[in-house]
Design a protein around this motif. Structure first.
Motif, mmCIF file in Angstrom:
data_model
loop_
_atom_site.group_PDB
_atom_site.id
_atom_site.type_symbol
_atom_site.label_atom_id
_atom_site.label_comp_id
_atom_site.label_asym_id
_atom_site.label_seq_id
_atom_site.Cartn_x
_atom_site.Cartn_y
_atom_site.Cartn_z
ATOM 1 N N GLN A 92 0.803 -1.220 0.000
ATOM 2 C CA GLN A 92 0.000 0.000 0.000
ATOM 3 C C GLN A 92 0.840 1.276 0.000
ATOM 4 N N ALA A 93 2.025 1.236 0.605
ATOM 5 C CA ALA A 93 2.845 2.443 0.717
ATOM 6 C C ALA A 93 3.681 2.717 -0.527
ATOM 7 N N LEU A 94 3.764 1.767 -1.459
ATOM 8 C CA LEU A 94 4.590 1.933 -2.655
ATOM 9 C C LEU A 94 3.823 2.673 -3.741
ATOM 10 N N PRO A 95 4.504 3.497 -4.547
ATOM 11 C CA PRO A 95 3.834 4.100 -5.716
ATOM 12 C C PRO A 95 3.343 2.999 -6.660
ATOM 13 N N GLY A 96 2.063 3.013 -6.949
ATOM 14 C CA GLY A 96 1.480 1.936 -7.747
ATOM 15 C C GLY A 96 0.721 0.944 -6.904
ATOM 16 N N ARG A 97 0.951 0.977 -5.622
ATOM 17 C CA ARG A 97 0.256 0.150 -4.638
ATOM 18 C C ARG A 97 0.105 -1.313 -5.072
ATOM 19 N N LEU A 98 -1.131 -1.770 -5.270
ATOM 20 C CA LEU A 98 -1.362 -3.207 -5.444
ATOM 21 C C LEU A 98 -0.919 -3.730 -6.807
ATOM 22 N N LEU A 99 -0.507 -2.854 -7.734
ATOM 23 C CA LEU A 99 0.080 -3.350 -8.977
ATOM 24 C C LEU A 99 1.346 -4.163 -8.697
ATOM 25 N N HIS A 100 2.007 -3.845 -7.581
ATOM 26 C CA HIS A 100 3.234 -4.573 -7.227
ATOM 27 C C HIS A 100 2.930 -6.008 -6.793
ATOM 28 N N VAL A 101 1.655 -6.303 -6.478
ATOM 29 C CA VAL A 101 1.308 -7.673 -6.093
ATOM 30 C C VAL A 101 1.582 -8.631 -7.255
ATOM 31 N N ASN A 102 1.362 -8.177 -8.491
ATOM 32 C CA ASN A 102 1.666 -9.026 -9.649
ATOM 33 C C ASN A 102 3.131 -9.448 -9.640
ATOM 34 N N VAL A 103 4.034 -8.481 -9.408
ATOM 35 C CA VAL A 103 5.467 -8.771 -9.436
ATOM 36 C C VAL A 103 5.860 -9.632 -8.245
ATOM 37 N N ALA A 104 5.426 -9.226 -7.046
ATOM 38 C CA ALA A 104 5.797 -9.984 -5.851
ATOM 39 C C ALA A 104 5.205 -11.391 -5.884
ATOM 40 N N GLY A 105 3.952 -11.507 -6.311
ATOM 41 C CA GLY A 105 3.316 -12.814 -6.374
ATOM 42 C C GLY A 105 3.990 -13.736 -7.371
ATOM 43 N N CYS A 106 4.315 -13.196 -8.560
ATOM 44 C CA CYS A 106 5.002 -14.010 -9.573
ATOM 45 C C CYS A 106 6.397 -14.404 -9.105
ATOM 46 N N THR A 107 7.080 -13.498 -8.394
ATOM 47 C CA THR A 107 8.418 -13.812 -7.892
ATOM 48 C C THR A 107 8.365 -14.979 -6.915
ATOM 49 N N ILE A 108 7.390 -14.951 -6.028
ATOM 50 C CA ILE A 108 7.262 -16.021 -5.035
ATOM 51 C C ILE A 108 6.820 -17.322 -5.699
ATOM 52 N N PHE A 109 5.802 -17.247 -6.549
ATOM 53 C CA PHE A 109 5.298 -18.476 -7.157
ATOM 54 C C PHE A 109 6.310 -19.084 -8.112
ATOM 55 N N ALA A 110 7.128 -18.229 -8.743
ATOM 56 C CA ALA A 110 8.162 -18.734 -9.653
ATOM 57 C C ALA A 110 9.127 -19.661 -8.931
ATOM 58 N N ALA A 111 9.321 -19.410 -7.637
ATOM 59 C CA ALA A 111 10.261 -20.219 -6.856
ATOM 60 C C ALA A 111 9.705 -21.596 -6.512
ATOM 61 N N VAL A 112 8.441 -21.846 -6.826
ATOM 62 C CA VAL A 112 7.887 -23.185 -6.599
ATOM 63 C C VAL A 112 7.253 -23.742 -7.865
ATOM 64 N N HIS A 201 1.539 9.013 -13.526
ATOM 65 C CA HIS A 201 0.090 8.944 -13.759
ATOM 66 C C HIS A 201 -0.649 8.736 -12.431
ATOM 67 N N PRO A 202 -0.499 9.657 -11.484
ATOM 68 C CA PRO A 202 -1.110 9.441 -10.150
ATOM 69 C C PRO A 202 -2.623 9.374 -10.191
ATOM 70 N N GLU A 203 -3.236 10.013 -11.210
ATOM 71 C CA GLU A 203 -4.707 10.035 -11.267
ATOM 72 C C GLU A 203 -5.290 8.663 -11.588
ATOM 73 N N GLN A 204 -4.475 7.731 -12.116
ATOM 74 C CA GLN A 204 -4.981 6.407 -12.470
ATOM 75 C C GLN A 204 -4.846 5.375 -11.353
ATOM 76 N N ILE A 205 -4.229 5.767 -10.258
ATOM 77 C CA ILE A 205 -4.040 4.849 -9.137
ATOM 78 C C ILE A 205 -5.107 5.112 -8.081
ATOM 79 N N PRO A 206 -5.895 4.111 -7.712
ATOM 80 C CA PRO A 206 -6.949 4.308 -6.702
ATOM 81 C C PRO A 206 -6.352 4.688 -5.342
ATOM 82 N N PRO A 207 -7.158 5.280 -4.477
ATOM 83 C CA PRO A 207 -6.673 5.627 -3.130
ATOM 84 C C PRO A 207 -6.344 4.378 -2.335
#
Length: 433
Positions: A92-112, A201-207
Motif C-alpha cells: 500500500q505504501a509503494l507508488p502503484g500500490r497493489l500493482l506490485h502484487v503481480n510482481v511480488a506474487g510471480c516472484t514467489i510463485f516462480a520459486a515453486v 500517472h497518479p490520477e490512475q491509481i486508486p486511493p
C-alpha cells in the motif's frame, strides 16, 4: 546444394509444416527426417528411433515432469488467495500500490513452479479480478502480469534451465543458483518501472485501503508461511547439497500434496486433475525435446552446425557483437517457436561458437533464459500472451502492447548482464568456495 540452400529449404519446410497446424514436436521430427533422407547417407528411420529413445530416457530430465506436476498441484490449491492476502498490506505504501502484487506474487510463485505460463495463470487468477474490482488501470495490470509471469523461467526451479543444462551439458544445480540474483534484480526493475509509471500517472491509481498497523500486517503475512516453507525445502535442499534437482523436485511434489491436504483442497478430483494436467504438459514438452534432438542430429550429419559456427567465427565478432547478434536472432526466432524448441534447436549449433568466443556457458544459460522470457511476450507465439488472452478475452495485439514496456526492461536486463557478469557468476562461485 550449398549450405545456404539446404538451410533455406529446411527452414522453409519447418515453417510450412508448422503453418499447416502440425504439432511442433512432429514438425521438428519431419524436417529432421527430410534433412537426413535427402542430404545424409545414414538411414533416417534408424537415426530417428535411436535419437528419440535416447532423448526420452535421459535421467536428468526426470526433474522436469516432477516440477511440472508440483506447479499443477499448487495451481489447484488456495495458494493464490493466501498469497494476495499476505502481500497486499505491504504494497500500500509503494507508488502503484497493489500493482506490485503481480510482481511480488510471480516472484514467489516462480520459486515453486518453473513454468512461465503456470506462474502467469496462477497469479492472474488471483490478481486481475481483484485489481479490476479496485479500479486499477487494466493495461498496466495486464502488462505487469505478462512481464512478471516470465520470472517463472528465471527464478529457480526453472524448466528452461533444466532443458538448457541437458542440451549444453551444464550443471543444473549451478544454473539454479546462478538464476537467483538475476531473477530478483529483474523483479526489482519491474517494480521500479511500476513505481515510476504510477508517479507519472497518479490520477490512475486508486486511493489506498485502510491503513494497517505493523502487527496487523504481520498477522496477514501468516498466509505466506506455507509457500515460504515449501520454497525453503525445495531450493534449500539443492543449494545445501542435500538433494539433486530430481530429488528436490520429488520433495516439492510431496510438499505441495501435504500443503494441499492441510488447506483442505486435496481430493481425488484435485489429485487426478493435477496429475493429468502435468502429464499433458510434460508430454508436449517431451515430444518437442525428442523432435528437436532428432533435428539436432540431422543437422550434425548434414554439417550445418559446424559450417555455421565456422561462418560466425569467421566474421570476427567481438563478444558484445556476438551477444547482440544472438539477442536479435532469438527475439526473431521467439516470434515463431516456443522457448523449449528455441533452446534445444540452437544449442548444438551455438555452443562451439560460444566456447570459441570465450563466453562462460553458465552465463550464457542465464542470458538464454532472459531472451526466451522476451519471447513469452512477443506475438504471434508468446505463451504468456495466450494465457492472458484466455483470461481477459482481449485481442492479443492489445496484450502485446501492454507488455511492451516490460519487454524493453528485459532488454535492459540483458545489457546489465553483459556489463556486470558477476550478477550471474557471484553465487555459483561462492557455492564452489
Amino acid at each position: 546444394m550449398s549450405d545456404l540452400g539446404i538451410t533455406l529449404l529446411l527452414v522453409g519446410a519447418l515453417f510450412l509444416i508448422l503453418g499447416s497446424g502440425v504439432w511442433i514436436g512432429l514438425a521438428l521430427s519431419g524436417v529432421a527426417w527430410i534433412g537426413m533422407q535427402l542430404f545424409s547417407a545414414r538411414p533416417a528411420g534408424d537415426a530417428m528411433a535411436v535419437t528419440i529413445w535416447g532423448s526420452a530416457s535421459s535421467w536428468t530430465l526426470t526433474a522436469l515432469p516432477l516440477f511440472v506436476w508440483m506447479g499443477e498441484i499448487l495451481f489447484r490449491t488456495r495458494l493464490s488467495q493466501d498469497m494476495f492476502r499476505g502481500l497486499a498490506p505491504w504494497m500500500q505504501a509503494l507508488p502503484g500500490r497493489l500493482l506490485h502484487v503481480n510482481v511480488a506474487g510471480c516472484t514467489i510463485f516462480a520459486a515453486v513452479s518453473g513454468s512461465s505460463a503456470a506462474t502467469c495463470a496462477t497469479i492472474g487468477k488471483m490478481s486481475l479480478p481483484e485489481l479490476q474490482r479496485r479500479g486499477y488501470p487494466e493495461m498496466m495490470s495486464i502488462g505487469s502480469l505478462a512481464g512478471a509471469g516470465t520470472l517463472g523461467l528465471l527464478i529457480p526451479p526453472s524448466i528452461i534451465m533444466i532443458v538448457y543444462g541437458v542440451a549444453a551439458d551444464v550443471s543444473i544445480a549451478q544454473l539454479f543458483i546462478a538464476g537467483v540474483i538475476p531473477g530478483l534484480l529483474l523483479a526489482v526493475i519491474f517494480s521500479a518501472w511500476i513505481a515510476v509509471w504510477a508517479l507519472l500517472h497518479p490520477e490512475q491509481i486508486p486511493p489506498p485501503d485502510a491503513r494497517l498497523s505493523f502487527v496487523e500486517k504481520l498477522r496477514e503475512s501468516r498466509h505466506l508461511i506455507s509457500v515460504v516453507l515449501l520454497i525453503a525445502a525445495v531450493l534449500g535442499s539443492i543449494y545445501g547439497g542435500i538433494a539433486t534437482a530430481t530429488e528436490a523436485a520429488a520433495l516439492g511434489v510431496v510438499g505441495s500434496l501435504i500443503l494441499s491436504a492441510v488447506q483442505g483442497s486435496l481430493s481425488w478430483a484435485t489429485f487426478r486433475d493435477s496429475l493429468l494436467g502435468g502429464t499433458r504438459l510434460y508430454c508436449m514438452i517431451a515430444l518437442i525435446l525428442a523432435g528437436a534432438a532428432f533435428l539436432t542430429l540431422s543437422m550434425g550429419y548434414i554439417g550445418l552446425p559446424r559450417h555455421l559456427a565456422e561462418w560466425i567465427g569467421s566474421l570476427g565478432l567481438s563478444q558484445w557483437q556476438l551477444v547482440l547478434a544472438l539477442s536479435l536472432f532469438f527475439i526473431v526466432l521467439g516470434c515463431f517457436l516456443d522457448g523449449i524448441s528455441m533452446v534445444v534447436l540452437t544449442m548444438g549449433v551455438l555452443m562451439p561458437t560460444i566456447q570459441k568466443a570465450g563466453i562462460d556457458p553458465l552465463w550464457f544459460g542465464i542470458f538464454i533464459v532472459i531472451v526466451v522470457e522476451m519471447a513469452q511476450v512477443t506475438p504471434p507465439v508468446g505463451f504468456n500472451l495466450f494465457v492472458l488472452q484466455g483470461m481477459t478475452k482481449k485481442d492479443i495485439a492489445v496484450i502485446a502492447r501492454a507488455a511492451f514496456p516490460f519487454f524493453m526492461l528485459m532488454v535492459l536486463m540483458v545489457a546489465l548482464l553483459y556489463l556486470f557478469p558477476q550478477i550471474v557468476t557471484f553465487l555459483p562461485q561462492q557455492m564452489r568456495n
